[in-house]
Design a protein around this motif. Structure first.
Motif, PDB file in Angstrom:
ATOM      1  N   SER A  58       0.804  -1.127  -0.079  1.00 33.68           N
ATOM      2  CA  SER A  58      -0.115  -0.092   0.075  1.00 33.68           C
ATOM      3  C   SER A  58       0.811   1.192   0.054  1.00 33.68           C
ATOM      4  O   SER A  58       2.088   1.070   0.447  1.00 33.68           O
ATOM      5  CB  SER A  58      -0.971   0.045   1.273  1.00 33.68           C
ATOM      6  OG  SER A  58      -0.092   0.372   2.455  1.00 33.68           O
ATOM      7  N   TRP A  59       0.329   2.286  -0.670  1.00 34.15           N
ATOM      8  CA  TRP A  59       1.159   3.494  -0.670  1.00 34.15           C
ATOM      9  C   TRP A  59       1.481   4.118   0.757  1.00 34.15           C
ATOM     10  O   TRP A  59       2.415   4.945   0.873  1.00 34.15           O
ATOM     11  CB  TRP A  59       0.325   4.519  -1.397  1.00 34.15           C
ATOM     12  CG  TRP A  59       0.424   4.181  -2.776  1.00 34.15           C
ATOM     13  CD1 TRP A  59      -0.489   3.640  -3.664  1.00 34.15           C
ATOM     14  CD2 TRP A  59       1.503   4.531  -3.891  1.00 34.15           C
ATOM     15  NE1 TRP A  59      -0.206   3.464  -4.943  1.00 34.15           N
ATOM     16  CE2 TRP A  59       0.931   3.774  -4.813  1.00 34.15           C
ATOM     17  CE3 TRP A  59       2.817   4.781  -3.619  1.00 34.15           C
ATOM     18  CZ2 TRP A  59       1.769   3.824  -6.344  1.00 34.15           C
ATOM     19  CZ3 TRP A  59       3.575   4.964  -4.807  1.00 34.15           C
ATOM     20  CH2 TRP A  59       3.080   4.313  -5.885  1.00 34.15           C
ATOM     21  N   GLU A  60       0.705   3.771   1.892  1.00 32.60           N
ATOM     22  CA  GLU A  60       0.766   4.372   3.129  1.00 32.60           C
ATOM     23  C   GLU A  60       2.076   3.670   3.759  1.00 32.60           C
ATOM     24  O   GLU A  60       2.835   4.537   4.599  1.00 32.60           O
ATOM     25  CB  GLU A  60      -0.153   4.159   3.938  1.00 32.60           C
ATOM     26  CG  GLU A  60      -1.261   4.862   3.757  1.00 32.60           C
ATOM     27  CD  GLU A  60      -1.060   6.584   3.877  1.00 32.60           C
ATOM     28  OE1 GLU A  60      -0.421   6.983   5.078  1.00 32.60           O
ATOM     29  OE2 GLU A  60      -1.170   7.399   3.019  1.00 32.60           O
ATOM     30  N   GLY A  79      10.089   9.952 -10.917  1.00 30.17           N
ATOM     31  CA  GLY A  79       9.270  11.224 -10.690  1.00 30.17           C
ATOM     32  C   GLY A  79       9.910  12.176 -11.470  1.00 30.17           C
ATOM     33  O   GLY A  79       9.479  12.987 -12.208  1.00 30.17           O
ATOM     34  N   LEU A  80      11.230  12.485 -11.060  1.00 27.32           N
ATOM     35  CA  LEU A  80      12.047  13.563 -11.398  1.00 27.32           C
ATOM     36  C   LEU A  80      12.235  13.252 -13.034  1.00 27.32           C
ATOM     37  O   LEU A  80      12.287  14.139 -14.010  1.00 27.32           O
ATOM     38  CB  LEU A  80      13.299  13.887 -10.768  1.00 27.32           C
ATOM     39  CG  LEU A  80      13.285  14.473  -9.511  1.00 27.32           C
ATOM     40  CD1 LEU A  80      14.814  14.525  -8.644  1.00 27.32           C
ATOM     41  CD2 LEU A  80      12.729  15.884  -9.566  1.00 27.32           C
ATOM     42  N   PRO A 116       2.472  -0.073 -13.179  1.00 30.92           N
ATOM     43  CA  PRO A 116       3.636   0.398 -13.851  1.00 30.92           C
ATOM     44  C   PRO A 116       4.122   1.612 -12.885  1.00 30.92           C
ATOM     45  O   PRO A 116       3.222   2.356 -12.710  1.00 30.92           O
ATOM     46  CB  PRO A 116       3.561   0.596 -15.197  1.00 30.92           C
ATOM     47  CG  PRO A 116       2.157  -0.290 -15.598  1.00 30.92           C
ATOM     48  CD  PRO A 116       1.519  -0.456 -14.099  1.00 30.92           C
ATOM     49  N   ILE A 117       5.389   1.991 -12.718  1.00 31.44           N
ATOM     50  CA  ILE A 117       5.964   3.168 -12.382  1.00 31.44           C
ATOM     51  C   ILE A 117       5.573   4.396 -12.888  1.00 31.44           C
ATOM     52  O   ILE A 117       4.786   5.244 -12.042  1.00 31.44           O
ATOM     53  CB  ILE A 117       7.596   2.975 -12.248  1.00 31.44           C
ATOM     54  CG1 ILE A 117       8.152   1.933 -11.289  1.00 31.44           C
ATOM     55  CG2 ILE A 117       8.013   4.520 -11.929  1.00 31.44           C
ATOM     56  CD1 ILE A 117       9.375   1.950 -11.173  1.00 31.44           C
ATOM     57  N   HIS A 122       1.121   9.704 -10.276  1.00 30.84           N
ATOM     58  CA  HIS A 122       0.271  10.751  -9.618  1.00 30.84           C
ATOM     59  C   HIS A 122      -0.176  10.616  -8.395  1.00 30.84           C
ATOM     60  O   HIS A 122       0.025  11.288  -7.631  1.00 30.84           O
ATOM     61  CB  HIS A 122      -1.032  10.439 -10.384  1.00 30.84           C
ATOM     62  CG  HIS A 122      -0.924  11.241 -11.985  1.00 30.84           C
ATOM     63  ND1 HIS A 122      -0.703  12.445 -12.241  1.00 30.84           N
ATOM     64  CD2 HIS A 122      -0.963  10.416 -13.212  1.00 30.84           C
ATOM     65  CE1 HIS A 122      -0.474  12.541 -13.490  1.00 30.84           C
ATOM     66  NE2 HIS A 122      -0.894  11.323 -14.115  1.00 30.84           N
ATOM     67  N   GLU A 123       0.111   9.177  -8.093  1.00 34.39           N
ATOM     68  CA  GLU A 123      -0.184   8.766  -6.341  1.00 34.39           C
ATOM     69  C   GLU A 123       1.139   8.887  -5.632  1.00 34.39           C
ATOM     70  O   GLU A 123       0.896   9.615  -4.681  1.00 34.39           O
ATOM     71  CB  GLU A 123      -0.258   6.991  -6.594  1.00 34.39           C
ATOM     72  CG  GLU A 123      -0.798   6.450  -5.062  1.00 34.39           C
ATOM     73  CD  GLU A 123      -2.029   6.875  -5.031  1.00 34.39           C
ATOM     74  OE1 GLU A 123      -2.464   7.255  -3.511  1.00 34.39           O
ATOM     75  OE2 GLU A 123      -3.013   6.906  -5.744  1.00 34.39           O
ATOM     76  N   PHE A 124       2.176   8.693  -6.400  1.00 38.37           N
ATOM     77  CA  PHE A 124       3.385   9.139  -5.660  1.00 38.37           C
ATOM     78  C   PHE A 124       3.496  10.617  -5.430  1.00 38.37           C
ATOM     79  O   PHE A 124       3.857  11.159  -4.083  1.00 38.37           O
ATOM     80  CB  PHE A 124       4.861   8.380  -6.242  1.00 38.37           C
ATOM     81  CG  PHE A 124       5.974   8.887  -5.508  1.00 38.37           C
ATOM     82  CD1 PHE A 124       6.358   8.365  -4.338  1.00 38.37           C
ATOM     83  CD2 PHE A 124       6.901   9.975  -5.928  1.00 38.37           C
ATOM     84  CE1 PHE A 124       7.625   8.725  -3.670  1.00 38.37           C
ATOM     85  CE2 PHE A 124       8.042  10.142  -5.369  1.00 38.37           C
ATOM     86  CZ  PHE A 124       8.303   9.435  -4.173  1.00 38.37           C
ATOM     87  N   GLU A 125       3.366  11.414  -6.343  1.00 38.17           N
ATOM     88  CA  GLU A 125       3.311  12.975  -6.545  1.00 38.17           C
ATOM     89  C   GLU A 125       2.354  13.249  -5.284  1.00 38.17           C
ATOM     90  O   GLU A 125       2.886  14.286  -4.665  1.00 38.17           O
ATOM     91  CB  GLU A 125       3.413  13.543  -7.583  1.00 38.17           C
ATOM     92  CG  GLU A 125       4.479  13.284  -8.589  1.00 38.17           C
ATOM     93  CD  GLU A 125       4.340  13.888 -10.051  1.00 38.17           C
ATOM     94  OE1 GLU A 125       3.254  14.279 -10.247  1.00 38.17           O
ATOM     95  OE2 GLU A 125       5.136  13.703 -10.725  1.00 38.17           O
TER      96      GLU A 125
END
Length: 162
Positions: A58-60, A79-80, A116-117, A122-125
């Protein structure tokens, strides 16, 4: 095919707290290459890294201090990189070569539901933006960590007297 070595990247991210206020994010990717048609973001680690350290359900889990720092770093670099390339649909892979266990080969990041990364950015950002907004939130006090061990190599330990 190696496309970049020591690739320096930077981007701005809005804090959301004040219109027009953003923070500058920087990173240096050890290596970017193309392998079987896939762009790979590669970080080298001198210490031992196990594949379990690059997997979350999970993202948390990325918010837990010190638990998934290597995966967080890979996603930050991805992301960068994607921000610079401006190609949201580009297929990329992020992973680590660990010099203490080279026999395991390229250890890849594994995200929830095998997303996929590029699709997960969007979730990570959103998660990263939330962490940055929390840093700027005056109602959230700064406190010393309960994990004294992390203070051992901290550049600021003389300020907080640990």
């Amino acid at each position: 095919i190696i496309t970049e070595l020591e690739h320096q990247l930077e981007a701005g991210l809005s804090t959301g707290s004040d219109p027009g206020h953003s923070v500058r994010l920087k990173g240096v990717i050890d290596r970017v290459d193309r392998w079987n048609g896939m762009t790979r973001i590669i970080d080298y680690k001198t210490g031992r890294v196990d594949s379990s350290e690059l997997r979350i359900r999970s993202w948390e889990e990325l918010r837990v201090p010190g638990k998934n720092d290597k995966l967080f770093q890979l996603l930050f670099y991805a992301g960068l990189y994607l921000n610079q390339k401006k190609e949201d649909d580009q297929e990329i892979e992020a992973g680590i070569y660990s010099f203490r266990n080279l026999g395991q080969g390229f250890l890849t990041a594994e995200l929830p539901a095998s997303v996929p990364i590029a699709a997960a950015m969007h979730e990570f950002e959103a998660l990263l933006g939330g962490l940055i907004r929390e840093l700027y939130d005056v109602s959230v006090p700064f406190v010393q960590t309960a994990e004294v061990k992390v203070c051992e190599y901290c550049s600021f330990k003389s300020i907080c007297h640990r």
